[in-house]
Design an enzyme around this catalytic site. Structure first.
Site, PDB file in Angstrom:
ATOM      1  N   HIS A 166       0.838  -1.197   0.000  1.00 14.41           N
ATOM      2  CA  HIS A 166       0.000   0.000   0.000  1.00 14.41           C
ATOM      3  C   HIS A 166       0.871   1.243   0.000  1.00 14.41           C
ATOM      4  CE1 HIS A 166       0.687  -1.143   4.207  1.00 14.41           C
ATOM      5  NE2 HIS A 166       0.515   0.125   4.548  1.00 14.41           N
ATOM      6  N   HIS A 168       0.993   5.325   0.965  1.00 10.71           N
ATOM      7  CA  HIS A 168       0.407   6.390   1.763  1.00 10.71           C
ATOM      8  C   HIS A 168       0.556   7.674   0.958  1.00 10.71           C
ATOM      9  CE1 HIS A 168       0.423   4.141   5.669  1.00 10.71           C
ATOM     10  NE2 HIS A 168       1.366   3.464   5.032  1.00 10.71           N
TER      11      HIS A 168
END
Length: 180
Positions: A166, A168
């Site tokens: 993932h 950010h």
């Protein structure tokens, strides 16, 4: 036993109240009766870092187990999320513990073994590019395209706590350098 106030105790309104008095009372006689604000802030920062590091080490144990992550559950709509962008390959949603006024997580919908960037394979080049492009789209939608940061935590030493790659996307305030 409760010698120094915990991070969670000082985090929101209690921190504001304590700041007004400039000190926090402790109940352990090994410590001074009042801890100056600067010292208290340092302690809270260290305590938060230790909690993040501990969580990252625990998460790393099962990193490659293939078990569903919290992100898999968000993709499956088993857990609600505040989605800001979605296409057929990528999902972006607001972080529940934001570290900036804008803090969006961008994830691939299909994990396909992509638990962390350090384990990426040539076959995953396309999705890696799509994640970065989605980060740019998210920055535009959030009005931060003139100043944002994309962060990928890789492994326990970078405090990665969810082993589903993932990104950010952080912005909405002046970001400092160096970051960590």
């Amino acid at each position: 036993m409760a010698a120094i106030p915990s991070f969670s105790l000082l985090r929101n309104s209690a921190a504001t109240t304590a700041r007004a008095f400039g000190a926090v009372r402790t109940y352990n006689h090994n410590f001074p009766k009042f801890i100056p604000f600067q010292t208290r802030r340092s302690y809270c920062h260290i305590n938060a870092i230790n909690n993040e590091e501990a969580a990252a080490k625990i998460a790393a144990v099962d990193a490659d187990s293939g078990a569903p992550t919290i992100f898999d559950k968000i993709i499956a709509k088993e857990i609600p999320a505040s989605v800001v962008y979605e296409d057929d390959k990528v999902l972006a949603f607001r972080d529940v513990n934001p570290q900036a006024p804008v803090h969006i997580l961008v994830i691939p919908k299909l994990r396909d073994g992509l638990t962390q960037l350090g384990k990426a394979e040539p076959r995953q080049v396309e999705i890696l590019g799509q994640l970065l492009y989605a980060a740019k789209i998210v920055a535009e939608k959030e009005g931060i395209v003139d100043g944002f940061r994309v962060v990928i935590n890789n492994g326990p030493n970078a405090c990665q706590s969810v082993y589903h790659l993932h990104l950010h996307v952080l912005g909405g305030r002046q970001l400092k350098w160096p970051p960590g």
